[in-house]
Design a protein around this motif. Sequence first.
Motif, PDB file in Angstrom:
ATOM      1  N   THR A   1       1.067  -1.275   0.111  1.00 19.02           N
ATOM      2  CA  THR A   1      -0.269   0.033  -0.361  1.00 19.02           C
ATOM      3  C   THR A   1       1.125   1.702   0.083  1.00 19.02           C
ATOM      4  O   THR A   1       0.684   2.482  -0.341  1.00 19.02           O
ATOM      5  N   ARG A   2       1.774   0.822   0.757  1.00 22.34           N
ATOM      6  CA  ARG A   2       2.867   2.612   1.022  1.00 22.34           C
ATOM      7  C   ARG A   2       3.414   2.364  -0.639  1.00 22.34           C
ATOM      8  O   ARG A   2       3.253   3.962  -1.250  1.00 22.34           O
ATOM      9  N   HIS A   3       3.578   1.518  -1.588  1.00 15.16           N
ATOM     10  CA  HIS A   3       4.077   1.684  -3.503  1.00 15.16           C
ATOM     11  C   HIS A   3       2.685   2.246  -3.790  1.00 15.16           C
ATOM     12  O   HIS A   3       3.341   2.203  -5.358  1.00 15.16           O
ATOM     13  N   GLY A   4       1.146   2.039  -3.199  1.00 10.93           N
ATOM     14  CA  GLY A   4       0.278   2.477  -4.257  1.00 10.93           C
ATOM     15  C   GLY A   4      -0.694   1.860  -4.821  1.00 10.93           C
ATOM     16  O   GLY A   4      -0.915   1.472  -5.743  1.00 10.93           O
ATOM     17  N   LYS A   5      -0.606   0.501  -4.709  1.00 10.09           N
ATOM     18  CA  LYS A   5      -0.816  -1.071  -5.146  1.00 10.09           C
ATOM     19  C   LYS A   5      -1.616  -0.991  -3.503  1.00 10.09           C
ATOM     20  O   LYS A   5      -2.044  -1.149  -2.371  1.00 10.09           O
ATOM     21  N   GLN A   6      -2.387  -2.331  -4.194  1.00 11.44           N
ATOM     22  CA  GLN A   6      -3.854  -2.500  -3.103  1.00 11.44           C
ATOM     23  C   GLN A   6      -2.855  -4.342  -2.947  1.00 11.44           C
ATOM     24  O   GLN A   6      -2.445  -4.304  -4.275  1.00 11.44           O
ATOM     25  N   VAL A   7      -3.449  -4.810  -1.997  1.00  9.17           N
ATOM     26  CA  VAL A   7      -3.280  -6.588  -1.845  1.00  9.17           C
ATOM     27  C   VAL A   7      -3.720  -7.223  -2.607  1.00  9.17           C
ATOM     28  O   VAL A   7      -5.153  -7.412  -2.358  1.00  9.17           O
ATOM     29  N   MET A   8      -3.172  -8.646  -2.733  1.00 13.79           N
ATOM     30  CA  MET A   8      -4.071  -8.856  -3.697  1.00 13.79           C
ATOM     31  C   MET A   8      -3.307 -10.364  -2.559  1.00 13.79           C
ATOM     32  O   MET A   8      -1.987 -10.683  -3.130  1.00 13.79           O
ATOM     33  N   ALA A   9      -3.326 -10.904  -2.923  1.00  7.77           N
ATOM     34  CA  ALA A   9      -3.016 -12.948  -1.713  1.00  7.77           C
ATOM     35  C   ALA A   9      -4.215 -14.167  -1.814  1.00  7.77           C
ATOM     36  O   ALA A   9      -4.332 -14.276  -2.138  1.00  7.77           O
ATOM     37  N   TRP A  10      -2.975 -14.876  -1.878  1.00  4.18           N
ATOM     38  CA  TRP A  10      -4.278 -16.432  -1.761  1.00  4.18           C
ATOM     39  C   TRP A  10      -4.635 -16.925   0.062  1.00  4.18           C
ATOM     40  O   TRP A  10      -4.557 -16.091   0.041  1.00  4.18           O
ATOM     41  N   HIS A  11      -5.048 -17.366  -0.381  1.00  8.37           N
ATOM     42  CA  HIS A  11      -6.423 -17.312   1.338  1.00  8.37           C
ATOM     43  C   HIS A  11      -6.211 -18.158   1.661  1.00  8.37           C
ATOM     44  O   HIS A  11      -6.047 -17.224   2.867  1.00  8.37           O
ATOM     45  N   GLN A  12      -4.543 -18.227   2.163  1.00  7.18           N
ATOM     46  CA  GLN A  12      -4.056 -18.704   3.712  1.00  7.18           C
ATOM     47  C   GLN A  12      -3.301 -17.016   4.454  1.00  7.18           C
ATOM     48  O   GLN A  12      -3.741 -17.453   5.672  1.00  7.18           O
ATOM     49  N   LEU A  13      -4.096 -16.616   3.887  1.00  5.08           N
ATOM     50  CA  LEU A  13      -3.678 -15.062   4.421  1.00  5.08           C
ATOM     51  C   LEU A  13      -5.122 -14.443   5.420  1.00  5.08           C
ATOM     52  O   LEU A  13      -4.758 -14.146   6.665  1.00  5.08           O
ATOM     53  N   THR A  14      -6.111 -15.332   5.007  1.00  8.18           N
ATOM     54  CA  THR A  14      -6.801 -15.049   6.033  1.00  8.18           C
ATOM     55  C   THR A  14      -6.925 -16.203   7.480  1.00  8.18           C
ATOM     56  O   THR A  14      -7.818 -16.537   8.339  1.00  8.18           O
ATOM     57  N   GLY A  15      -5.957 -17.012   7.304  1.00 12.45           N
ATOM     58  CA  GLY A  15      -5.785 -18.094   8.276  1.00 12.45           C
ATOM     59  C   GLY A  15      -4.967 -17.161   9.398  1.00 12.45           C
ATOM     60  O   GLY A  15      -5.837 -17.309  10.817  1.00 12.45           O
ATOM     61  N   ASP A  16      -3.593 -16.959   9.469  1.00 14.02           N
ATOM     62  CA  ASP A  16      -2.560 -17.055  10.259  1.00 14.02           C
ATOM     63  C   ASP A  16      -2.567 -15.659  10.426  1.00 14.02           C
ATOM     64  O   ASP A  16      -1.543 -14.864  10.867  1.00 14.02           O
ATOM     65  N   ALA A  17      -3.033 -14.525   9.557  1.00 12.50           N
ATOM     66  CA  ALA A  17      -3.053 -13.123   9.599  1.00 12.50           C
ATOM     67  C   ALA A  17      -4.653 -12.558   8.904  1.00 12.50           C
ATOM     68  O   ALA A  17      -5.449 -13.085   8.794  1.00 12.50           O
ATOM     69  N   THR A  18      -4.266 -10.668   9.303  1.00 13.99           N
ATOM     70  CA  THR A  18      -5.500 -10.086   8.861  1.00 13.99           C
ATOM     71  C   THR A  18      -5.311  -9.523   7.450  1.00 13.99           C
ATOM     72  O   THR A  18      -4.536  -9.116   7.326  1.00 13.99           O
ATOM     73  N   PRO A  19      -5.886  -9.405   6.373  1.00 14.42           N
ATOM     74  CA  PRO A  19      -5.585  -8.480   5.793  1.00 14.42           C
ATOM     75  C   PRO A  19      -5.608  -7.498   5.614  1.00 14.42           C
ATOM     76  O   PRO A  19      -6.671  -7.201   6.207  1.00 14.42           O
ATOM     77  N   ALA A  20      -4.794  -7.005   4.501  1.00 15.41           N
ATOM     78  CA  ALA A  20      -5.070  -5.581   4.456  1.00 15.41           C
ATOM     79  C   ALA A  20      -6.334  -4.811   3.715  1.00 15.41           C
ATOM     80  O   ALA A  20      -7.303  -5.660   2.907  1.00 15.41           O
ATOM     81  N   PRO A  21      -6.713  -3.812   4.885  1.00 11.78           N
ATOM     82  CA  PRO A  21      -8.082  -2.870   4.397  1.00 11.78           C
ATOM     83  C   PRO A  21      -7.874  -3.157   2.048  1.00 11.78           C
ATOM     84  O   PRO A  21      -7.092  -2.765   1.687  1.00 11.78           O
ATOM     85  N   GLY A  22      -9.406  -3.100   2.091  1.00  9.83           N
ATOM     86  CA  GLY A  22      -8.873  -2.850   0.391  1.00  9.83           C
ATOM     87  C   GLY A  22      -8.680  -4.616  -0.035  1.00  9.83           C
ATOM     88  O   GLY A  22      -7.830  -4.457  -1.787  1.00  9.83           O
ATOM     89  N   ALA A  23      -7.953  -5.969   0.543  1.00 10.14           N
ATOM     90  CA  ALA A  23      -7.294  -6.559  -0.268  1.00 10.14           C
ATOM     91  C   ALA A  23      -7.969  -7.128  -1.176  1.00 10.14           C
ATOM     92  O   ALA A  23      -9.624  -7.572  -0.800  1.00 10.14           O
TER      93      ALA A  23
END
Length: 542
Positions: free
Chosen positions: A363-385
């Motif tokens: 996000t600092r570099h002006g983009k939105q995060v996209m990630a595989w769904h494991q990000l929802t298991g042990d972490a918290t997706p960034a706003p707008g992910a």
Amino acid sequence: MRRRLLAPALLLLATALGCTEAGTAAPAPGPAALPATEPEVRPLGRIIPLPASVRPGGAPYTLTAATRIGVPDHPGVRAVAERLAARLRPATGFRLPVVTDPAADLVLRLDPAAGALGDEGYELRSAPGRLTLTARTPAGLFRGVQTVRQQLPAAVERDTAQRRAWKIAGGTVTDVPRFPYRGAMLDVARHFFTVEEVKAYIDRIALYKYNALHLHLTDDQGWRIAIGSRPKLTEVGAATEVGGGPGGFYTQEQYKELVRYAAAAHIEVIPEIDLPGHTHAALVSYPELTCDGKALKPYTGIEVGFSTLCAGKEETYAFADDVLREIAALTPGRYVHIGGDEAKSTSPADYRTMTDRIQPLVTRHGKQVMAWHQLTGDATPAPGALIQYWGLDRTTAEEKEKVAEAARAGAGIVVSPADRAYLDMKYDEDTPLGLRWAGTVSVERSYDWDPATYLPGVPRSAVRGVEAPLWTETLSTPEHLDTMAFPRLPGLAELGWSPAAGRDWSTYKVRLGEQAHRWDALGLSWYRSPEVPWPAAAEPPA
């Protein structure tokens, strides 16, 4: 078979395919082949993806040697028209000049007031002496051009002059996509594919109205994008691939050329830098990224889950910042995909620590995060992910619920279940290419599901669309890509574009069989699935 009411857009198609009564699907066609030759005029709307609304009527439009393509004084529209003309000229032998003249017989026009068409919708009106394509945006006109191509005889795709009439059935098509995201993923990390080979794949997906190309650029077997601040990533990390081949990489200029080429087809490139796992090629390049600082040997196998960055080293985050800063600067699209899957050798605490620090870099570099769904298991997706689900029908309810929780909290969801959407899965047990860890994925199985309802507990409003990933552990040539993508790629495009009420396997597989003529004309090495009634004389090229 199950019987269902047909949507209005399917009434003409149902009649053409021999339905037994108005509004009711006929029994599924048997194994008999389709006619060996195409009809002179393809029924309006008998294409893939199925249009939202079709109103047939009147005599056809005919493309002739006198045809001119009329456009407004708009560079985006002219670019779409020039691309159409370039596609049609070799087979027709016609000049097809692009002119700023509304009196031309084939017209592409913008209507900013056509709000119902959205960003990608279009209206096609076909009548004797006049074909008009209207959209609110150049992207909508480009999607409509793919309909024009498919309504014309398949021979129009050939690169040499063909002797035949070029007609488009009379009537009106009004079409808008069901989902805003319709992606295809190409893995260039396990086996490297050249710029020209990736461009050819872009051409394939553009025909079926895909609007995103997700490039899997980094993995254990190879690093495929030059990073100026980290030159060893390509000096060392790009020199391998599965099976010990030479590997390869894209310079930053080559990557920008791919982005430009995709943009001309109104396709957004989404680069994936897989973190914190799938990082062995990076660790080989920079041993200081490992927790113990020891040098590693290159990896050319296909097992997963053994590599990880080191959560306790600040060098990890400096490295991630360098890579994400440069890839963001090269990419005009909205998203950077950070992977996040199969980090089996990363503890849950370390996974959270790293993803919590890496996501803000995107996000600092002006983009939105996209990630595989494991990000929802042990972490918290960034706003707008944007979260990409790749699990299976048999994936645990707990894992699916984590995705649903993220969706209810505001994350967007792209659905690409491996046992339905992964194009690298074998069609059946006898398929020579591909893998089967997710099971075999037949053509019908890849088509007969609904992205909007696939994940329990996910609000329909959170589902942004569907993606068709193509991993390349066993695929090393463009012909391999074609064989595994076709005939499944068009069906996944239809899941993303067409209204759910209009989709039915029994009629879809006949439309799919008719595509064989077009694939032959394009020179594709497609797979002749026994599930589909192919034209009698249509054989894949040797």
